[in-house]
Design an enzyme around this catalytic site. Structure first.
Site, PDB file in Angstrom:
ATOM      1  CB  CYS A  45      -0.880   0.030   1.247  1.00  0.00           C
ATOM      2  SG  CYS A  45      -1.860  -1.438   1.457  1.00  0.00           S
TER       3      CYS A  45
ATOM      4  NE  ARG B  64       4.519   1.814  -1.249  1.00  0.00           N
ATOM      5  CZ  ARG B  64       5.719   1.555  -0.752  1.00  0.00           C
ATOM      6  NH1 ARG B  64       6.780   2.034  -1.345  1.00  0.00           N
ATOM      7  NH2 ARG B  64       5.862   0.839   0.328  1.00  0.00           N
TER       8      ARG B  64
ATOM      9  CD1 TRP C 169      -1.152  -5.529  -4.206  1.00  0.00           C
ATOM     10  CD2 TRP C 169      -0.797  -6.428  -2.191  1.00  0.00           C
ATOM     11  NE1 TRP C 169      -0.799  -6.847  -4.385  1.00  0.00           N
ATOM     12  CE2 TRP C 169      -0.577  -7.429  -3.161  1.00  0.00           C
ATOM     13  CE3 TRP C 169      -0.630  -6.769  -0.849  1.00  0.00           C
ATOM     14  CZ2 TRP C 169      -0.191  -8.727  -2.849  1.00  0.00           C
ATOM     15  CZ3 TRP C 169      -0.255  -8.057  -0.525  1.00  0.00           C
ATOM     16  CH2 TRP C 169      -0.034  -9.023  -1.520  1.00  0.00           C
TER      17      TRP C 169
ATOM     18  CG  ASN D  76       2.554  -0.514   3.456  1.00  0.00           C
ATOM     19  OD1 ASN D  76       2.087  -1.590   3.089  1.00  0.00           O
ATOM     20  ND2 ASN D  76       3.795  -0.132   3.184  1.00  0.00           N
ATOM     21  N   GLY D  77       0.940  -2.618   5.573  1.00  0.00           N
ATOM     22  CA  GLY D  77       1.530  -3.707   6.346  1.00  0.00           C
ATOM     23  C   GLY D  77       0.458  -4.614   6.914  1.00  0.00           C
TER      24      GLY D  77
ATOM     25  CD  GLU E 215      12.525 -11.795 -15.221  1.00  0.00           C
ATOM     26  OE1 GLU E 215      12.183 -12.392 -14.183  1.00  0.00           O
ATOM     27  OE2 GLU E 215      12.231 -10.611 -15.444  1.00  0.00           O
TER      28      GLU E 215
ATOM     29  CE  LYS F  42       8.916  -9.192 -15.767  1.00  0.00           C
ATOM     30  NZ  LYS F  42      10.062  -9.273 -14.891  1.00  0.00           N
TER      31      LYS F  42
ATOM     32  CD  GLU G 175       5.723  -9.717 -13.246  1.00  0.00           C
ATOM     33  OE1 GLU G 175       5.394  -9.411 -12.105  1.00  0.00           O
ATOM     34  OE2 GLU G 175       6.891  -9.591 -13.653  1.00  0.00           O
TER      35      GLU G 175
ATOM     36  CG  HIS H  37      13.923 -35.823 -15.817  1.00  0.00           C
ATOM     37  ND1 HIS H  37      14.332 -37.135 -15.740  1.00  0.00           N
ATOM     38  CD2 HIS H  37      14.983 -35.135 -16.306  1.00  0.00           C
ATOM     39  CE1 HIS H  37      15.588 -37.236 -16.132  1.00  0.00           C
ATOM     40  NE2 HIS H  37      16.008 -36.034 -16.487  1.00  0.00           N
TER      41      HIS H  37
ATOM     42  CE  LYS I 185       9.084  -1.786  -9.630  1.00  0.00           C
ATOM     43  NZ  LYS I 185       9.393  -2.731 -10.706  1.00  0.00           N
TER      44      LYS I 185
END
Ligand code: M6R
Length: 604
Positions: free
Chosen positions: A2, A27, A74, A98-99, A476, A480, A483, A499, A599
């Site tokens: 947040c 954020r 968030w 926030n938290g 990566e 990408k 997301e 496998h 973020k």
């Protein structure tokens, strides 16, 4: 996570609050809200969804007031909805947070028993009620806040305003970052420097356990024990005032500025006159092992670094996902350097791993993009990646800047430990210096990459394969794509395909092969054949030599510049970003602010 902004101003504060929130939206962006003191009473607006909904609402219901707080959320406790949006109000208190408050269930029961009604499903609301409760007992606002803080467990940053206190805001930090900004006749509170950049560059970082009373022309800070304390102000870099320029998205800007950004990063770590690595204050002879902890994309950067540190410097390397690191209670001696890689320098899991290492007496180094971040301030050694503010939630330039920094550090370690001679060091440095040129060449493949994404956009799943240093790049690439486009994607070491994952291959399954012509290419070719012979749709990212060897099997081939093996992972990261970006655009998702993400992840 947040974003928090607070302003004690000398003019109507809502436009500034909205401007600060716009800069904090990266954020978290599932709801937002603001409150100000209007003729002595709390006035509040909240809206579900993106900040633009709050902007529209505040145009329809204008609020005045020169003291205010704002929040972009968030969600942790309680779904994204207007009723769970901050600020939360109890009596004379309006509060943003926030938290996570870990003991919120116990406190909620206690407050319910006292008759408090809950209007949301959040953990935040209990803090508003707690402060309000202490106020009703007759305590002054600062003391009420401090008393409430003593009851809270968890990691949080708070900002609140109180009816009857027209000229101040209150703030507290226990975990996630919180800064105080000093302006002319007005002062500010923010989750980070970026939020306050339009207003001031004079910044004071609150320390863990701090409480602050912020007035128009004073800031009083108190430490955990309640004693007044001085915290040194710093001057924030002008670069925090970022704009999107002519680019359609921050992510696009951040991808195309990589050649310039990496040139700047290299200039910090490489002496262009001598063609050698600049030595930093780290005695690599002291260590036999490097323990990397990090999250998400930064974790993949450390997986690439492992190949470099083991091969060139002959150091053994551990790579941990930071959220799991402490659980295996690793034995860490004085011969281990614990390195923490993080764009934000605030990621709660990575910070917790760092604090664990410090608690057992291990040397720590932070490799961060935000030089004033908590990790940078707590680590024994700091290496800046100098990518500049990264606003797009998907990491792009920060990742490649981490890679070049790690590459330079691996060469420094190798040279100090006598594992490479001067000629070899110079040859590798020369390769690093060519990274910006190769990235520019790769950017010219943008239109071609966009076309191949038409074949990817209808897929429900995708596989990314690579070997050696291309394996983490495959991971990566898959992250990408996931997301940004919400297509399920997995990265695999190419040799691992047989496998298990090979069972997934059919003509609906695109497979993206990250295959520069390096020492692993022949084995990659065999793995690609295994896919093609089972009807898989192959997208091949390779160079001219690789295309000659296996291009015939591919449905689409992107021919990359011919790059040395050492720097290939840095260059091949770019097509991974472009593939995800264009696929997301074709699907119409929000590339700068993908759903459910944030973020800076300041909760564990
Ligand atoms: O700020 P950090 O580098 O510590 O962040 C770590 C991850 O949260 C981050 O890399 C995340 O995976 C990105 N969204 C990836 O694009």
């Amino acid at each position: 996570m947040c974003g928090i902004v607070g302003i004690v101003g000398h003019r109507p504060v809502v436009p500034q609050l909205l401007e600060g929130l716009e800069r904090l939206e990266y954020r978290g962006y599932d709801s937002s809200g603001l409150a100000c003191l209007q003729e002595g009473r709390i006035a509040c607006l909240r809206a579900e969804g993106k900040l633009k909904n709050l902007v529209e609402k505040s145009a329809r219901f204008p609020l005045s007031g020169t003291v205010g707080i704002g929040h972009t959320r968030w969600a942790t406790h309680g779904r994204a909805s207007e009723r769970n949006a901050h600020p939360h109000i109890s009596g004379k208190v309006a509060l943003v947070h926030n938290g996570i408050i870990e003991n919120f269930v116990v406190l909620r029961e206690e407050l319910s028993a006292k008759g408090y009604q809950f209007a949301s499903d959040t953990d935040t609301e209990i803090v508003a009620h707690l402060v309000s409760d202490f106020l009703q007992e007759g305590q002054a606002p600062l003391q009420a806040l401090q008393a409430a803080l003593r009851r809270l467990k968890g990691a949080f940053a708070l900002c609140l305003l109180v009816e009857g206190e027209e000229d101040v805001l209150f703030a507290a930090r226990q975990g996630p970052p919180l800064v105080v900004g000093m302006g002319r006749g007005e002062n500010y509170v923010g989750s980070d420097v970026v939020a306050l950049a339009p207003f001031t560059r004079q910044i004071t970082y609150l320390e863990d356990g701090d409480c602050a009373v912020v007035g128009r022309d004073f800031v009083a800070i108190y430490d955990q024990s309640g004693a007044p304390v001085e915290r040194k102000p710093t001057q924030a870099a002008a670069s925090f005032l970022v704009s999107r320029g002519d680019h359609r998205h921050f992510m696009h800007k951040e991808m195309v500025e990589q050649p310039e950004v990496l040139g700047r990063t290299l200039a910090r770590y490489v002496d262009l006159n001598s063609g050698r690595i600049k030595h930093h204050d780290l005695d690599w002879m002291k260590y036999h092992r490097v323990s990397f902890s990090s999250c998400g994309t930064a974790f993949y950067a450390t997986l690439v670094a492992r190949y470099w540190f083991e091969r060139f410097a002959r150091l053994s390397v551990d790579n941990d996902v930071a959220s799991e690191f402490r659980y295996r209670e690793p034995s860490l001696g004085t011969d281990t350097l614990a390195m923490f890689v993080s764009q934000s320098g605030e990621t709660a899991d990575t910070l917790a791993a760092m604090r664990y290492c410090r608690s057992v007496g291990c040397d720590t180094a932070a490799l961060v993009n935000v030089e004033q971040s908590t990790m940078a301030r707590e680590a024994d050694a700091v290496f800046a990646t100098l990518a500049g503010p990264e606003i797009g939630v998907a990491s792009t330039k920060a990742f490649t800047a981490q890679l070049v920094t790690l590459a330079a550090l691996a060469l420094d370690a190798a040279s100090q430990r006598g594992q490479i001679d001067e000629a070899r060091e110079k040859a590798f440095v020369q390769q690093l210096v060519e990274v910006p040129r190769f990235l520019n060449e790769t950017l010219r493949l943008d239109a071609q990459i966009e076309i191949l994404c038409h074949s990817l956009m209808n897929a429900r799943h995708a596989l990314y394969l690579g070997r050696g240093t291309s394996y983490p790049i495959a991971l990566e690439g898959a992250l990408k794509l996931k997301e940004l486009s919400y297509i399920h994607a997995e990265g695999y070491a190419a040799g691992e395909l047989k496998h298990g994952p090979i069972a997934l291959i059919d003509d609906t399954m695109p497979m993206i092969a990250v295959a520069p012509s390096d020492r692993w290419l022949d084995k990659m070719v065999s793995n690609m054949q295994e896919v093609v012979s089972r009807g898989g749709h192959l997208i091949l990212i390779t160079d001219a030599q690789g295309a000659a060897k296996c291009g015939f099997a591919a449905n689409s081939t992107v021919i990359m510049p011919d790059v040395p093996e050492f720097i290939a992972p840095i260059i091949y990261a770019l097509p991974m970003q472009l593939i995800a970006y264009h696929t997301a655009l074709l699907l119409g998702t929000d590339v700068d602010q993908p759903r459910n993400l944030a973020k800076s992840v300041t909760v564990e």
